[in-house]
Design a protein around this motif. Structure first.
Motif, mmCIF file in Angstrom:
data_model
loop_
_atom_site.group_PDB
_atom_site.id
_atom_site.type_symbol
_atom_site.label_atom_id
_atom_site.label_comp_id
_atom_site.label_asym_id
_atom_site.label_seq_id
_atom_site.Cartn_x
_atom_site.Cartn_y
_atom_site.Cartn_z
ATOM 1 N N LEU A 64 -14.808 88.832 49.936
ATOM 2 C CA LEU A 64 -15.493 87.931 50.298
ATOM 3 C C LEU A 64 -15.888 87.374 51.916
ATOM 4 N N TYR A 65 -14.690 88.082 51.859
ATOM 5 C CA TYR A 65 -14.478 88.272 53.650
ATOM 6 C C TYR A 65 -15.537 88.929 53.656
ATOM 7 N N ARG A 66 -16.395 90.078 53.559
ATOM 8 C CA ARG A 66 -17.185 90.807 54.318
ATOM 9 C C ARG A 66 -18.284 90.722 54.515
ATOM 10 N N TYR A 67 -18.535 88.822 54.204
ATOM 11 C CA TYR A 67 -19.730 87.873 54.319
ATOM 12 C C TYR A 67 -19.216 86.675 54.994
ATOM 13 N N VAL A 68 -18.311 86.126 55.266
ATOM 14 C CA VAL A 68 -17.872 85.025 55.403
ATOM 15 C C VAL A 68 -16.695 84.795 56.072
ATOM 16 N N ALA A 69 -16.073 84.738 57.017
ATOM 17 C CA ALA A 69 -14.854 84.255 57.678
ATOM 18 C C ALA A 69 -13.805 83.715 57.122
ATOM 19 N N ASP A 70 -14.482 82.484 56.990
ATOM 20 C CA ASP A 70 -13.426 81.726 55.596
ATOM 21 C C ASP A 70 -14.062 80.423 55.487
ATOM 22 N N ARG A 71 -13.750 78.978 54.857
ATOM 23 C CA ARG A 71 -14.243 78.530 54.309
ATOM 24 C C ARG A 71 -14.843 77.651 54.733
ATOM 25 N N ASP A 72 -15.032 76.865 55.743
ATOM 26 C CA ASP A 72 -15.863 76.678 56.889
ATOM 27 C C ASP A 72 -17.236 77.583 56.948
ATOM 28 N N GLU A 73 -17.055 78.510 56.926
ATOM 29 C CA GLU A 73 -18.805 79.374 56.740
ATOM 30 C C GLU A 73 -19.181 78.862 55.474
ATOM 31 N N LEU A 74 -18.419 79.308 54.476
ATOM 32 C CA LEU A 74 -18.758 79.331 53.554
ATOM 33 C C LEU A 74 -19.549 78.287 52.836
ATOM 34 N N GLU A 75 -18.905 76.656 53.859
ATOM 35 C CA GLU A 75 -19.682 75.305 53.930
ATOM 36 C C GLU A 75 -20.863 75.196 54.203
ATOM 37 N N ALA A 76 -20.382 76.087 55.024
ATOM 38 C CA ALA A 76 -22.097 75.581 56.001
ATOM 39 C C ALA A 76 -23.223 76.206 55.453
ATOM 40 N N LEU A 77 -22.884 77.385 54.511
ATOM 41 C CA LEU A 77 -23.807 78.373 53.727
ATOM 42 C C LEU A 77 -24.541 77.064 52.407
ATOM 43 N N VAL A 78 -23.172 76.395 51.586
ATOM 44 C CA VAL A 78 -23.878 75.540 51.279
ATOM 45 C C VAL A 78 -24.475 74.572 51.614
ATOM 46 N N VAL A 79 -24.540 73.316 52.677
ATOM 47 C CA VAL A 79 -25.148 72.461 53.341
ATOM 48 C C VAL A 79 -26.675 73.526 53.554
ATOM 49 N N GLU A 80 -26.812 74.260 53.712
ATOM 50 C CA GLU A 80 -28.264 74.931 53.533
ATOM 51 C C GLU A 80 -29.176 75.202 53.122
ATOM 52 N N LEU B 172 -22.182 76.152 45.034
ATOM 53 C CA LEU B 172 -22.143 74.871 45.039
ATOM 54 C C LEU B 172 -22.113 75.271 43.086
ATOM 55 N N ALA B 173 -22.016 76.357 42.775
ATOM 56 C CA ALA B 173 -21.779 75.738 41.232
ATOM 57 C C ALA B 173 -20.076 74.869 41.118
ATOM 58 N N VAL B 174 -19.702 76.237 41.896
ATOM 59 C CA VAL B 174 -17.820 75.103 41.779
ATOM 60 C C VAL B 174 -17.829 73.944 42.324
ATOM 61 N N ILE B 175 -18.480 73.477 43.250
ATOM 62 C CA ILE B 175 -18.530 72.123 44.018
ATOM 63 C C ILE B 175 -18.493 71.234 42.416
ATOM 64 N N ASP B 176 -20.605 71.780 41.839
ATOM 65 C CA ASP B 176 -21.258 70.860 41.108
ATOM 66 C C ASP B 176 -20.038 70.448 39.980
ATOM 67 N N ARG B 177 -19.250 71.725 39.289
ATOM 68 C CA ARG B 177 -18.529 71.435 38.405
ATOM 69 C C ARG B 177 -16.644 70.477 38.529
ATOM 70 N N ASP B 178 -16.970 71.417 39.276
ATOM 71 C CA ASP B 178 -15.215 70.796 39.803
ATOM 72 C C ASP B 178 -14.783 69.802 40.793
ATOM 73 N N GLY B 179 -15.532 69.949 41.595
ATOM 74 C CA GLY B 179 -16.001 68.757 42.987
ATOM 75 C C GLY B 179 -15.494 69.339 44.298
ATOM 76 N N LEU B 180 -15.694 69.037 45.249
ATOM 77 C CA LEU B 180 -15.120 69.707 46.621
ATOM 78 C C LEU B 180 -13.966 69.930 46.462
ATOM 79 N N ALA C 13 -11.943 71.599 44.386
ATOM 80 C CA ALA C 13 -11.570 72.832 44.174
ATOM 81 C C ALA C 13 -12.762 73.962 44.724
ATOM 82 N N LEU C 14 -13.174 74.144 45.764
ATOM 83 C CA LEU C 14 -14.269 74.747 46.523
ATOM 84 C C LEU C 14 -12.667 76.318 47.748
ATOM 85 N N THR C 15 -12.713 76.816 46.951
ATOM 86 C CA THR C 15 -11.311 78.357 47.537
ATOM 87 C C THR C 15 -12.744 79.003 47.667
ATOM 88 N N MET C 16 -12.341 80.273 47.975
ATOM 89 C CA MET C 16 -12.826 81.926 48.137
ATOM 90 C C MET C 16 -12.667 82.428 47.283
#
Length: 206
Positions: free
Chosen positions: A44-60, A17-25, A27-30
């Motif tokens: 990071l891949y120990r925690y999320v499979a890809d950017r898709d899962e990362l986006e879901a975490l951001v929404v929540e 979320l810090a990346v998105i707020d600062r640099d825009g959506l 800019a969100l990369t692993m």
């Protein structure tokens, strides 16, 4: 033995979320999130499979503060209005996240609880079957679209000025409406549009 995890989903979401707020959506990369956390992208891949899962975490993360409890007994329009406004307040602090909501709404526990509450209010108001589906989708479409317009294309922006400056002879309605639009505050715009939608839904439920 596997290495113990040292990051939590909340930490990942906060960094993303810090990346998105600062640099825009865009800019969100692993890699960007890893840099924010001071670790390697592969870690990071120990925690999320890809950017898709990362986006879901951001929404929540963004919506986790939304009160999903049903408002006190008033008219169903007022109760739905309160629920929509709660969503607006939470998203308003991170408007760049709005495009992720339609994609990941089914993955967010908060969105699921919010939706269940809205559907309950609509059911009590007499909405059933496909009419309830359409009513819910209309409310979601309004909330997401209006929040995007408020932050990405505000009435106080240069686009309104450009349309107000159009030739009245060629665009009489557009130029006059844009001139009036300069006087509409964000709250009045959102509340007014929501009121019109709820009035329309009320007529359809009769």
């Amino acid at each position: 033995m596997p290495r113990p995890r040292s990051l939590t989903p909340a930490q990942l979401a906060s960094a993303a979320l810090a990346v998105i707020d600062r640099d825009g959506l865009s800019a969100l990369t692993m890699r960007a999130v890893a840099q924010e956390l001071g670790t390697s992208p592969m870690a990071l891949y120990r925690y999320v499979a890809d950017r898709d899962e990362l986006e879901a975490l951001v929404v929540e993360e963004v919506l986790s503060t939304v009160d999903t409890a049903a408002p006190p007994d008033e008219s169903w329009q007022d109760r739905v209005g309160v629920l929509v406004q709660r969503m607006r307040v939470a998203i308003g602090g991170h408007p760049a996240v709005v495009p992720l909501l339609p994609v990941h709404r089914h993955r967010s526990p908060t969105v699921l609880r919010w939706t269940e509450t809205v559907l309950g209010v609509l059911a009590e108001a007499g909405f059933a079957g496909t009419r309830r589906v359409v009513a819910l989708r209309a409310l979601l479409a309004y909330a997401v679209g209006a929040i995007q317009l408020e932050h990405l294309g505000p009435l106080s922006g240069s686009g309104t000025d450009a349309m107000a400056g159009l030739s009245p002879a060629e665009f009489p309605h557009l130029s006059a409406t844009a001139a009036d639009a300069r006087r509409v505050r964000p709250d009045a715009e959102f509340d007014g549009g929501l009121d019109l939608l709820l009035r329309g839904l009320a007529v359809s439920s009769d």
